[in-house]
Design an enzyme around this catalytic site. Structure first.
Site, PDB file in Angstrom:
ATOM      1  NE  ARG A 134     -60.069 -13.474  31.877  1.00  0.00           N
ATOM      2  CZ  ARG A 134     -59.335 -12.538  31.294  1.00  0.00           C
ATOM      3  NH1 ARG A 134     -59.337 -12.416  29.963  1.00  0.00           N
ATOM      4  NH2 ARG A 134     -58.586 -11.718  32.019  1.00  0.00           N
TER       5      ARG A 134
ATOM      6  CE  LYS B 292     -57.906 -28.959  38.238  1.00  0.00           C
ATOM      7  NZ  LYS B 292     -57.240 -28.891  36.876  1.00  0.00           N
TER       8      LYS B 292
ATOM      9  CD  GLU C  10     -57.281 -32.941  36.252  1.00  0.00           C
ATOM     10  OE1 GLU C  10     -57.813 -33.006  35.112  1.00  0.00           O
ATOM     11  OE2 GLU C  10     -57.137 -31.855  36.863  1.00  0.00           O
TER      12      GLU C  10
ATOM     13  CE  LYS D 159     -61.129 -32.530  36.640  1.00  0.00           C
ATOM     14  NZ  LYS D 159     -61.374 -31.084  36.475  1.00  0.00           N
TER      15      LYS D 159
END
Length: 410
Positions: free
Chosen positions: A104, A194, A235, A277
């Site tokens: 990752r 976010k 978002e 977003k």
């Protein structure tokens, strides 16, 4: 006090009218004026005491605006790399790559440090794991990103939770401990956060309960983030699954976003220090009716014009399961249709950029072909950035809805 409040509201209305009349280049001036108004000192008692982040200092507001303007750099967008270990594992393992922390790390390093990526990226959203990882030179990723002009952010929400009695509607968990985590993330070098709140469309959804609960959560998240010195990206994500038509999608998105902005204002969020977003407004994946890319673009601009505050500087659309070709064609058409709308309209994509990269791993015996992936990624970013400027040339049919189109795994 009442006269001062009326004068403030009159000034704000005049400022909004001026920005609409004079165009997007004057929106930064309005945000600077909002910061200047805070210099007189925070209003912490009486009517409207929490209005517009009144508890924040002028310096705190100026920093939020500065970060927002970096994220909303015209022609640049966000690479969304905030998948948890399980989600990215579901992408790596089917192509033969072990889902290890090191795999990752090196994969995400390629997303951040491919030469030239900074020409197209203003920001990157990280999973908390990635905040504390280092690149091959021993530099923590948030520091390495800032050195490349890419603003680092983080996904702070926890697990999704199904609202009882709603037949599958959900909320995100994590508000109770959010302030502490934001403090830790800011110390680790991030500049924004976010929070995603997914909304579904069915015959009975979204319910008023789901909309209210999710949008108030987003507002409280935004308030907490700003108090801890982080820009909140909010978002609301109306997912594409379903057979609803484009007109229904517009109606639902208008209601969701109107509820969001009302909640943010009620909570006293400093709107100039936030970024939206959101999903692109699309017909449902299984909608039998066809739409052109121009019709989809107009639906998105219509939605924003009906409810989007001028104070918010930028919108970064998520891909939401669209492939790169459709997402880019639609973003390009949206920018062509926006006229004098003041917002920077760009991308914050994960699957649309990453899924083609994973295809390069097939048949490699577990190897991650980083050089080949980086080369393809750079080409994808160039397409995305051109779409964010309204300068992309899609192929015929790209971005239109032909009904029951297969969706990329998000």
């Amino acid at each position: 006090a009442v006269a001062a409040t009326v004068a403030s509201l009159t000034w704000a209305a005049a400022s909004r009218h001026s920005r609409r009349r004079q165009g997007p280049r004057h929106s930064a001036r309005g945000r600077a004026a909002a910061v200047a108004m805070a210099a007189a000192g925070p209003r912490t008692t009486g009517n409207c005491s929490c209005h517009g982040g009144a508890h924040l200092s002028a310096e705190a507001k100026a920093e939020l605006v500065r970060v927002c303007e970096l994220i909303a750099t015209p022609g640049k967008g966000i690479t969304a790399c905030d998948e948890g270990a399980g989600t990215i594992g579901a992408r790596l393992e089917p192509v033969g790559v072990d889902n290890t922390e090191e795999n990752r790390r090196v994969y995400r390093q390629m997303l951040f440090e491919t030469p030239g990526a900074g020409d197209y990226l203003s920001a990157a959203i990280l999973d908390p794991e990635t905040l504390y990882q280092k690149d091959d030179d021993g530099v923590l990723f948030p520091e390495a990103l800032m050195a490349r002009g890419i603003v680092p952010g983080v996904k702070p929400h926890l697990k999704v939770y199904e609202l009882p009695g709603t037949d599958g509607e959900t909320v995100m968990q994590g508000l109770d401990s959010l302030a502490v985590r934001c403090r830790e993330y800011k110390a680790a070098g991030v500049k924004y956060a976010k929070w995603r709140s997914p909304i579904i469309i069915t015959e009975t959804a979204p319910s008023d309960l789901a909309i209210e609960a999710n949008m108030r959560d987003l507002a409280r998240y935004a308030l907490i983030c700003q108090d801890e010195g982080l820009v909140p990206i909010v978002e609301p994500d109306v997912v594409m699954k379903g057979d609803h038509d484009l007109e229904t999608a517009v109606a639902v998105n208008v209601k969701v976003q109107a509820t969001l902005y009302k909640a943010m204002l009620d909570h006293g969020v400093f709107m100039e220090g936030t970024i939206l977003k959101t999903n692109m407004v699309n017909p449902g994946l299984s909608c039998p009716k066809s739409y052109t890319v121009e019709e989809i673009a107009e639906a998105n601009i219509t939605t924003l014009r009906r409810v989007m505050p001028v104070a918010i500087p930028g919108v970064n659309f998520l891909s939401g399961g669209q492939n790169l070709e459709d997402a880019a064609a639609r973003l390009n058409a949206i920018n062509k249709a926006k006229g004098n709308s003041p917002w920077n309209l760009s991308f914050s994509w994960s699957a649309a950029l990453q899924m083609p990269l994973f295809e390069l791993c097939k048949g490699r015996g577990g190897e991650i072909p980083l050089e080949e992936m980086g080369a393809l990624y750079l080409k994808e970013l160039a397409i995305a950035a051109a779409a964010a400027r309204g300068e992309h040339t899609p192929k015929e049919g790209e971005g239109s809805h032909q009904g029951k189109k297969e969706m990329v795994t998000a």
